[in-house]
Scaffold this motif. Sequence first.
Motif, PDB file in Angstrom:
ATOM      1  N   LEU A 276      21.574  30.513  28.839  1.00 37.45           N
ATOM      2  CA  LEU A 276      21.459  29.280  29.616  1.00 37.45           C
ATOM      3  C   LEU A 276      22.628  29.133  30.585  1.00 37.45           C
ATOM      4  O   LEU A 276      22.449  28.730  31.746  1.00 37.45           O
ATOM      5  CB  LEU A 276      21.410  28.067  28.679  1.00 37.45           C
ATOM      6  N   PHE A 277      23.818  29.464  30.122  1.00 37.58           N
ATOM      7  CA  PHE A 277      25.005  29.407  30.968  1.00 37.58           C
ATOM      8  C   PHE A 277      24.836  30.333  32.171  1.00 37.58           C
ATOM      9  O   PHE A 277      25.191  29.984  33.303  1.00 37.58           O
ATOM     10  CB  PHE A 277      26.245  29.798  30.159  1.00 37.58           C
ATOM     11  N   GLN A 278      24.274  31.508  31.928  1.00 34.93           N
ATOM     12  CA  GLN A 278      24.048  32.484  32.993  1.00 34.93           C
ATOM     13  C   GLN A 278      23.120  31.908  34.073  1.00 34.93           C
ATOM     14  O   GLN A 278      23.383  32.029  35.272  1.00 34.93           O
ATOM     15  CB  GLN A 278      23.439  33.757  32.394  1.00 34.93           C
ATOM     16  N   LEU A 279      22.047  31.256  33.636  1.00 35.24           N
ATOM     17  CA  LEU A 279      21.103  30.660  34.588  1.00 35.24           C
ATOM     18  C   LEU A 279      21.734  29.491  35.346  1.00 35.24           C
ATOM     19  O   LEU A 279      21.568  29.365  36.559  1.00 35.24           O
ATOM     20  CB  LEU A 279      19.852  30.185  33.850  1.00 35.24           C
ATOM     21  N   GLN A 280      22.436  28.646  34.609  1.00 35.98           N
ATOM     22  CA  GLN A 280      23.014  27.450  35.235  1.00 35.98           C
ATOM     23  C   GLN A 280      24.078  27.798  36.267  1.00 35.98           C
ATOM     24  O   GLN A 280      24.256  27.079  37.258  1.00 35.98           O
ATOM     25  CB  GLN A 280      23.590  26.537  34.154  1.00 35.98           C
ATOM     26  N   ASN A 281      24.784  28.918  36.057  1.00 38.79           N
ATOM     27  CA  ASN A 281      25.837  29.322  36.978  1.00 38.79           C
ATOM     28  C   ASN A 281      25.374  30.380  37.981  1.00 38.79           C
ATOM     29  O   ASN A 281      26.156  30.804  38.834  1.00 38.79           O
ATOM     30  CB  ASN A 281      27.048  29.843  36.194  1.00 38.79           C
ATOM     31  N   ASP A 282      24.107  30.783  37.862  1.00 41.97           N
ATOM     32  CA  ASP A 282      23.504  31.739  38.789  1.00 41.97           C
ATOM     33  C   ASP A 282      24.353  33.004  38.938  1.00 41.97           C
ATOM     34  O   ASP A 282      24.555  33.514  40.037  1.00 41.97           O
ATOM     35  CB  ASP A 282      23.284  31.089  40.161  1.00 41.97           C
ATOM     36  N   GLN A 283      24.843  33.505  37.814  1.00 41.03           N
ATOM     37  CA  GLN A 283      25.571  34.775  37.848  1.00 41.03           C
ATOM     38  C   GLN A 283      25.518  35.432  36.479  1.00 41.03           C
ATOM     39  O   GLN A 283      25.533  34.748  35.453  1.00 41.03           O
ATOM     40  CB  GLN A 283      27.022  34.594  38.289  1.00 41.03           C
ATOM     41  N   GLY A 284      25.446  36.755  36.494  1.00 38.80           N
ATOM     42  CA  GLY A 284      25.412  37.501  35.256  1.00 38.80           C
ATOM     43  C   GLY A 284      24.563  38.758  35.387  1.00 38.80           C
ATOM     44  O   GLY A 284      23.770  38.892  36.328  1.00 38.80           O
ATOM     45  N   PRO A 285      24.694  39.675  34.457  1.00 43.44           N
ATOM     46  CA  PRO A 285      23.990  40.955  34.548  1.00 43.44           C
ATOM     47  C   PRO A 285      22.477  40.824  34.498  1.00 43.44           C
ATOM     48  O   PRO A 285      21.761  41.597  35.141  1.00 43.44           O
ATOM     49  CB  PRO A 285      24.530  41.745  33.352  1.00 43.44           C
ATOM     50  N   CYS A 286      21.966  39.850  33.725  1.00 40.81           N
ATOM     51  CA  CYS A 286      20.510  39.687  33.623  1.00 40.81           C
ATOM     52  C   CYS A 286      19.906  39.304  34.973  1.00 40.81           C
ATOM     53  O   CYS A 286      18.822  39.768  35.338  1.00 40.81           O
ATOM     54  CB  CYS A 286      20.157  38.632  32.576  1.00 40.81           C
ATOM     55  N   LEU A 287      20.605  38.473  35.733  1.00 44.56           N
ATOM     56  CA  LEU A 287      20.103  38.054  37.035  1.00 44.56           C
ATOM     57  C   LEU A 287      20.120  39.211  38.029  1.00 44.56           C
ATOM     58  O   LEU A 287      19.169  39.394  38.793  1.00 44.56           O
ATOM     59  CB  LEU A 287      20.933  36.883  37.568  1.00 44.56           C
ATOM     60  N   VAL A 288      21.197  39.999  38.008  1.00 42.45           N
ATOM     61  CA  VAL A 288      21.268  41.174  38.876  1.00 42.45           C
ATOM     62  C   VAL A 288      20.159  42.158  38.514  1.00 42.45           C
ATOM     63  O   VAL A 288      19.483  42.714  39.382  1.00 42.45           O
ATOM     64  CB  VAL A 288      22.652  41.851  38.761  1.00 42.45           C
ATOM     65  N   CYS A 289      19.963  42.351  37.217  1.00 43.17           N
ATOM     66  CA  CYS A 289      18.924  43.266  36.723  1.00 43.17           C
ATOM     67  C   CYS A 289      17.534  42.796  37.161  1.00 43.17           C
ATOM     68  O   CYS A 289      16.722  43.590  37.647  1.00 43.17           O
ATOM     69  CB  CYS A 289      19.019  43.350  35.208  1.00 43.17           C
ATOM     70  N   PHE A 290      17.268  41.514  37.004  1.00 44.46           N
ATOM     71  CA  PHE A 290      15.965  40.970  37.378  1.00 44.46           C
ATOM     72  C   PHE A 290      15.709  41.121  38.874  1.00 44.46           C
ATOM     73  O   PHE A 290      14.622  41.512  39.303  1.00 44.46           O
ATOM     74  CB  PHE A 290      15.888  39.494  36.972  1.00 44.46           C
ATOM     75  N   ARG A 291      16.707  40.816  39.685  1.00 48.61           N
ATOM     76  CA  ARG A 291      16.526  40.847  41.132  1.00 48.61           C
ATOM     77  C   ARG A 291      16.428  42.265  41.683  1.00 48.61           C
ATOM     78  O   ARG A 291      15.733  42.510  42.671  1.00 48.61           O
ATOM     79  CB  ARG A 291      17.658  40.077  41.794  1.00 48.61           C
ATOM     80  N   SER A 292      17.117  43.202  41.034  1.00 45.20           N
ATOM     81  CA  SER A 292      17.096  44.585  41.521  1.00 45.20           C
ATOM     82  C   SER A 292      16.015  45.431  40.857  1.00 45.20           C
ATOM     83  O   SER A 292      15.601  46.450  41.399  1.00 45.20           O
ATOM     84  CB  SER A 292      18.457  45.243  41.279  1.00 45.20           C
ATOM     85  N   GLY A 293      15.567  44.995  39.680  1.00 46.45           N
ATOM     86  CA  GLY A 293      14.610  45.796  38.925  1.00 46.45           C
ATOM     87  C   GLY A 293      15.237  47.023  38.289  1.00 46.45           C
ATOM     88  O   GLY A 293      14.522  47.931  37.842  1.00 46.45           O
ATOM     89  N   ARG A 294      16.577  47.059  38.201  1.00 44.37           N
ATOM     90  CA  ARG A 294      17.283  48.217  37.653  1.00 44.37           C
ATOM     91  C   ARG A 294      18.202  47.784  36.505  1.00 44.37           C
ATOM     92  O   ARG A 294      18.719  46.664  36.506  1.00 44.37           O
ATOM     93  CB  ARG A 294      18.128  48.887  38.735  1.00 44.37           C
ATOM     94  N   PRO A 295      18.451  48.691  35.541  1.00 44.51           N
ATOM     95  CA  PRO A 295      19.384  48.363  34.461  1.00 44.51           C
ATOM     96  C   PRO A 295      20.791  48.108  34.997  1.00 44.51           C
ATOM     97  O   PRO A 295      21.196  48.676  36.026  1.00 44.51           O
ATOM     98  CB  PRO A 295      19.361  49.619  33.575  1.00 44.51           C
ATOM     99  N   VAL A 296      21.509  47.252  34.304  1.00 46.55           N
ATOM    100  CA  VAL A 296      22.902  46.944  34.643  1.00 46.55           C
ATOM    101  C   VAL A 296      23.733  47.126  33.380  1.00 46.55           C
ATOM    102  O   VAL A 296      23.378  46.613  32.318  1.00 46.55           O
ATOM    103  CB  VAL A 296      23.046  45.492  35.165  1.00 46.55           C
ATOM    104  N   HIS A 297      24.839  47.860  33.481  1.00 54.69           N
ATOM    105  CA  HIS A 297      25.689  48.125  32.319  1.00 54.69           C
ATOM    106  C   HIS A 297      27.126  47.715  32.620  1.00 54.69           C
ATOM    107  O   HIS A 297      27.648  47.997  33.703  1.00 54.69           O
ATOM    108  CB  HIS A 297      25.665  49.609  31.943  1.00 54.69           C
TER     109      HIS A 297
END
Length: 249
Positions: free
Chosen positions: A64-85
């Motif tokens: 939830l914190f990741q969504l509320q702050n609009d930053q984090g690996p899950c968001l980058v992964c979702f937008r790019s369609g690629r894994p993030v490590h």
Amino acid sequence: MAEAFISLADTLVTGFDIIDFMHGLAEQCVDLLGVDAVGLLVTDQRGRLQVMGASSEQTRLLELFQLQNDQGPCLVCFRSGRPVHCADLTGPQAGAWPRFAEQARLAGFRAVSAFPMRLREQVIGAMNLFQLHPGELDAGTAGLAQAMADIATIGLLQERAIRESEVLSEQLHRALDSRVVIEQAKGMLGERHALPMDEAFTLLRSHARSSHQNLTDLARSMVTRTTDLQPSDSDQGSPAPPEEHRPES
């Protein structure tokens, strides 16, 4: 592993519950991949990411914190369609998401990987894997994680495909409503029986399964006070011994 893959693919069951399905995916990932926590973000009917599953309450709040702050690996992964490590949340790579990295470290995590929930060009969400110690996921674990995300995606898209667009929209709307009702029921159980949110959810989900009830229906009956759940002795610890009777002097 075979049982996990079958359960993730078999979404065409009576009374399919997306919230229960996503929490099951999170728990299976923890068990099979050897990671410490898992969080799942999936799009709603408007294409917006929502928290749909987590292996613990702490992880749900971090997502939830990741969504509320609009930053984090899950968001980058979702937008790019690629894994993030990110093998080290104290390292330079984590500087791309400073607020998320700090919050994840406060939660005790030191590494994170995100995998897209994707079928070809269609991305419907992302899966976050958290580790308490820094380090890269080995190739075999990363491959299995992506395979589980892919199977779950196929299962969800298969389940969606059997309904018309109006029904799909209504189902996702109900899923979000279900999330609200489940959170209310968790809060009521936690307050009533002095339980952490993780244990309150486990009690709610265990009772739904043992009584063959839909998780959302049980939560709604808790909120409307038509049902009450009592933790077992193992949940609350052993009962206190009765006070010794002392005769009056």
